[in-house]
Design an enzyme around this catalytic site. Structure first.
Site, PDB file in Angstrom:
ATOM      1  N   HIS A 116      -3.867  -8.586   4.541  1.00  0.00           N
ATOM      2  CA  HIS A 116      -2.783  -8.805   3.578  1.00  0.00           C
ATOM      3  C   HIS A 116      -2.478 -10.290   3.517  1.00  0.00           C
ATOM      4  O   HIS A 116      -2.364 -10.934   4.572  1.00  0.00           O
ATOM      5  CB  HIS A 116      -1.524  -8.031   3.971  1.00  0.00           C
ATOM      6  CG  HIS A 116      -1.769  -6.567   4.044  1.00  0.00           C
ATOM      7  ND1 HIS A 116      -1.858  -5.784   2.919  1.00  0.00           N
ATOM      8  CD2 HIS A 116      -2.014  -5.754   5.098  1.00  0.00           C
ATOM      9  CE1 HIS A 116      -2.137  -4.543   3.282  1.00  0.00           C
ATOM     10  NE2 HIS A 116      -2.243  -4.499   4.598  1.00  0.00           N
ATOM     11  N   TYR A 145       1.978 -14.762  -2.214  1.00  0.00           N
ATOM     12  CA  TYR A 145       0.548 -14.564  -2.464  1.00  0.00           C
ATOM     13  C   TYR A 145      -0.240 -15.842  -2.725  1.00  0.00           C
ATOM     14  O   TYR A 145      -1.449 -15.782  -2.938  1.00  0.00           O
ATOM     15  CB  TYR A 145       0.364 -13.563  -3.611  1.00  0.00           C
ATOM     16  CG  TYR A 145       1.086 -12.256  -3.332  1.00  0.00           C
ATOM     17  CD1 TYR A 145       0.763 -11.500  -2.198  1.00  0.00           C
ATOM     18  CD2 TYR A 145       2.105 -11.795  -4.161  1.00  0.00           C
ATOM     19  CE1 TYR A 145       1.444 -10.320  -1.914  1.00  0.00           C
ATOM     20  CE2 TYR A 145       2.779 -10.611  -3.886  1.00  0.00           C
ATOM     21  CZ  TYR A 145       2.449  -9.873  -2.759  1.00  0.00           C
ATOM     22  OH  TYR A 145       3.114  -8.702  -2.467  1.00  0.00           O
TER      23      TYR A 145
HETATM   24  C1  DQA Z   1      -0.325  -7.126  -0.110  1.00  0.00           C
HETATM   25  C2  DQA Z   1       0.976  -6.600   0.507  1.00  0.00           C
HETATM   26  C3  DQA Z   1       1.423  -5.327  -0.152  1.00  0.00           C
HETATM   27  O1  DQA Z   1       2.644  -4.881   0.430  1.00  0.00           O
HETATM   28  C4  DQA Z   1       1.655  -5.541  -1.640  1.00  0.00           C
HETATM   29  O2  DQA Z   1       2.027  -4.334  -2.270  1.00  0.00           O
HETATM   30  C5  DQA Z   1       0.470  -6.159  -2.315  1.00  0.00           C
HETATM   31  C6  DQA Z   1      -0.210  -7.247  -1.626  1.00  0.00           C
HETATM   32  C7  DQA Z   1      -0.703  -8.509   0.450  1.00  0.00           C
HETATM   33  O3  DQA Z   1      -1.854  -8.901   0.312  1.00  0.00           O
HETATM   34  O4  DQA Z   1       0.158  -9.206   0.991  1.00  0.00           O
HETATM   35  O5  DQA Z   1       0.113  -5.815  -3.427  1.00  0.00           O
HETATM   36  O6  DQA Z   1      -1.363  -6.223   0.204  1.00  0.00           O
END
Ligand code: DQA
Length: 151
Positions: free
Chosen positions: A104, A27
């Site tokens: 994402h 992230y």
């Molecule tokens: C996410 C990917 C999802 O699988 C995960 O549960 C998240 C973040 C991303 O931004 O990569 O909370 O949405």
């Protein structure tokens, strides 16, 4: 008088309030407000006006989507883990009926099997994943085009 359709709602779901505490290898290590600042700059470069929303409550997320058509002309949705199982949020996005891009930060296609499924399939104009914060820039570009802004 023509009013510019340039408002983009950027919605973050569960666990994004503590983004800086989450695994930086997936992230990026930024806080949500740092990410929102970057998004604001990119949006304005494209002539878009962003508005931001985050909640850890699935019901509140749905309720925001119910109001979305009055608040914005397009949306970027990163619903976090809800992406993979919340049919309620998918139904609410359908009600919103604005052009939307799913984003994402991490590469959801190449992580756990269950992250490959998205309830937004067929409801969004595009899905951008695995590009970190830059993915939001790409999504903004796609939405600016859809709204007829820019070159
Ligand atoms: C996410 C990917 C999802 O699988 C995960 O549960 C998240 C973040 C991303 O931004 O990569 O909370 O949405």
């Amino acid at each position: 008088m023509t009013v510019a359709a340039n408002r983009v709602a950027v919605l973050h779901g569960v666990n994004f309030d503590v983004l800086e505490l989450r695994d930086p290898s997936f992230y990026g290590g930024k806080s949500l407000s740092e990410l929102e600042h970057e998004i604001t700059d990119w949006a304005r470069e494209l002539g878009l006006e962003p508005i931001f929303f985050q909640t850890n409550s699935e019901g509140e997320f749905c309720e925001y989507l119910h109001r979305l058509r009055d608040l914005a002309d397009a949306a970027i949705v990163n619903a976090g883990a809800w992406t993979h199982y919340s049919r309620a949020i998918a139904d609410a996005l359908e009600i919103a009926a604005v052009p939307a891009v799913e984003v994402h930060l991490s590469d959801v296609e190449n992580r756990d099997e269950w992250r490959r499924l998205s309830v937004f399939d067929g409801l969004v104009a595009a899905k951008v994943s695995g590009k970190g914060a830059e993915g939001y820039r790409e999504a903004l570009g796609l939405l600016a085009e859809k709204l007829g802004l820019g070159s």
